[in-house]
Design a protein around this motif. Structure first.
Motif, PDB file in Angstrom:
ATOM      1  N   HIS A  72      29.116  21.008  -7.440  1.00  0.00           N
ATOM      2  CA  HIS A  72      28.741  19.642  -7.788  1.00  0.00           C
ATOM      3  C   HIS A  72      28.211  19.563  -9.209  1.00  0.00           C
ATOM      4  O   HIS A  72      27.685  20.531  -9.737  1.00  0.00           O
ATOM      5  CB  HIS A  72      27.616  19.150  -6.859  1.00  0.00           C
ATOM      6  CG  HIS A  72      28.111  18.632  -5.551  1.00  0.00           C
ATOM      7  ND1 HIS A  72      27.283  17.976  -4.674  1.00  0.00           N
ATOM      8  CD2 HIS A  72      29.336  18.665  -4.983  1.00  0.00           C
ATOM      9  CE1 HIS A  72      28.002  17.631  -3.599  1.00  0.00           C
ATOM     10  NE2 HIS A  72      29.230  18.038  -3.762  1.00  0.00           N
ATOM     11  N   MET A  83      25.597  12.481  -8.190  1.00  0.00           N
ATOM     12  CA  MET A  83      26.258  13.770  -8.141  1.00  0.00           C
ATOM     13  C   MET A  83      27.609  13.660  -7.465  1.00  0.00           C
ATOM     14  O   MET A  83      27.822  12.833  -6.598  1.00  0.00           O
ATOM     15  CB  MET A  83      25.386  14.824  -7.475  1.00  0.00           C
ATOM     16  CG  MET A  83      25.358  14.797  -6.004  1.00  0.00           C
ATOM     17  SD  MET A  83      24.419  16.221  -5.433  1.00  0.00           S
ATOM     18  CE  MET A  83      24.401  15.813  -3.705  1.00  0.00           C
ATOM     19  N   HIS A 105      25.581  22.545  -9.769  1.00  0.00           N
ATOM     20  CA  HIS A 105      24.966  23.345  -8.714  1.00  0.00           C
ATOM     21  C   HIS A 105      26.007  23.643  -7.641  1.00  0.00           C
ATOM     22  O   HIS A 105      27.035  22.978  -7.553  1.00  0.00           O
ATOM     23  CB  HIS A 105      23.751  22.651  -8.098  1.00  0.00           C
ATOM     24  CG  HIS A 105      24.018  21.248  -7.645  1.00  0.00           C
ATOM     25  ND1 HIS A 105      23.958  20.176  -8.509  1.00  0.00           N
ATOM     26  CD2 HIS A 105      24.365  20.735  -6.439  1.00  0.00           C
ATOM     27  CE1 HIS A 105      24.258  19.066  -7.846  1.00  0.00           C
ATOM     28  NE2 HIS A 105      24.508  19.383  -6.578  1.00  0.00           N
ATOM     29  N   MET A 107      26.644  23.276  -3.960  1.00  0.00           N
ATOM     30  CA  MET A 107      26.102  22.419  -2.904  1.00  0.00           C
ATOM     31  C   MET A 107      26.397  23.038  -1.547  1.00  0.00           C
ATOM     32  O   MET A 107      27.556  23.240  -1.192  1.00  0.00           O
ATOM     33  CB  MET A 107      26.774  21.042  -3.011  1.00  0.00           C
ATOM     34  CG  MET A 107      26.104  19.999  -2.198  1.00  0.00           C
ATOM     35  SD  MET A 107      24.667  19.430  -3.104  1.00  0.00           S
ATOM     36  CE  MET A 107      23.826  18.549  -1.811  1.00  0.00           C
ATOM     37  N   HIS A 158      18.561  15.214  -3.599  1.00  0.00           N
ATOM     38  CA  HIS A 158      19.937  15.073  -3.143  1.00  0.00           C
ATOM     39  C   HIS A 158      20.028  13.979  -2.119  1.00  0.00           C
ATOM     40  O   HIS A 158      19.742  14.151  -0.998  1.00  0.00           O
ATOM     41  CB  HIS A 158      20.447  16.387  -2.533  1.00  0.00           C
ATOM     42  CG  HIS A 158      20.945  17.299  -3.597  1.00  0.00           C
ATOM     43  ND1 HIS A 158      20.992  18.653  -3.466  1.00  0.00           N
ATOM     44  CD2 HIS A 158      21.417  17.012  -4.800  1.00  0.00           C
ATOM     45  CE1 HIS A 158      21.477  19.160  -4.581  1.00  0.00           C
ATOM     46  NE2 HIS A 158      21.755  18.195  -5.381  1.00  0.00           N
TER      47      HIS A 158
HETATM   48 CU   LIG Z   1      25.054  18.300  -4.926  1.00  0.00          CU
END
Ligand SMILES: [Cu+2]
Length: 158
Positions: A72, A83, A105, A107, A158
């Motif tokens: 992501h 995101m 990142h 995810m 998130h």
């Molecule tokens: Cu994410």
């Protein structure tokens, strides 16, 4: 019989040296960690520093703790943090690329367990080189408790 013995020791030493030098050590991964979760939380992020010697692209990741793993990117759109899944993260040759809160990142979704501080999460990364060859890297990422590592862009979550 001393000669034979020495020969055998030398052979063993050579074998050991070969084992420590995998032919595919193109990408180095450092400082990997996973953000801790609370009970019932189904997703979290994994973060790390990647350096590819010859350049490549991080194209996928997998972990036994998550049903779905995506790469992501988090970025500002107006003043909203958003995101979205990306096809991968470019790793320019010799340049350290950081996956961090507020940016790229890994995810981890559909989590099968709570990520508790002190646990270690195995993550398998796949990096594709310019010539199309794929390198697989096994990472052991420790879980850090929520809020254990203050980050400047950490408020969107998130
Ligand atoms: Cu994410």
């Amino acid at each position: 019989m001393t000669v034979t013995r020495n020969f055998r020791l030398a052979a063993l030493a050579t074998a050991a040296a070969l084992l420590t030098l995998p032919a595919w050590a193109q990408t180095e991964v450092k400082e990997a960690w996973v953000r801790g979760t609370v009970v019932q939380q189904k997703a979290t992020g994994a973060f790390m520093q990647l350096t590819s010697k010859q350049g490549g692209k991080l194209v996928s990741a997998a972990s036994p703790v998550a049903g779905v793993v995506e790469i992501h990117e988090m970025k500002m759109e107006g003043n909203m943090m958003k995101m979205a899944a990306v096809s991968g993260v470019e790793l320019p040759a010799g340049k350290l690329v950081e996956l961090k809160p507020g940016g790229y990142h890994v995810m981890l979704m559909d989590l099968k367990q709570t990520m508790k501080a002190g646990d270690t999460v195995p993550i398998t990364l796949t990096v594709e080189a310019k010539d199309g060859k794929k390198e697989t890297i096994e990472v052991k990422a420790p879980v850090k408790a929520l809020g254990a590592k203050p980050e400047m862009h950490d408020h969107a979550g998130h």
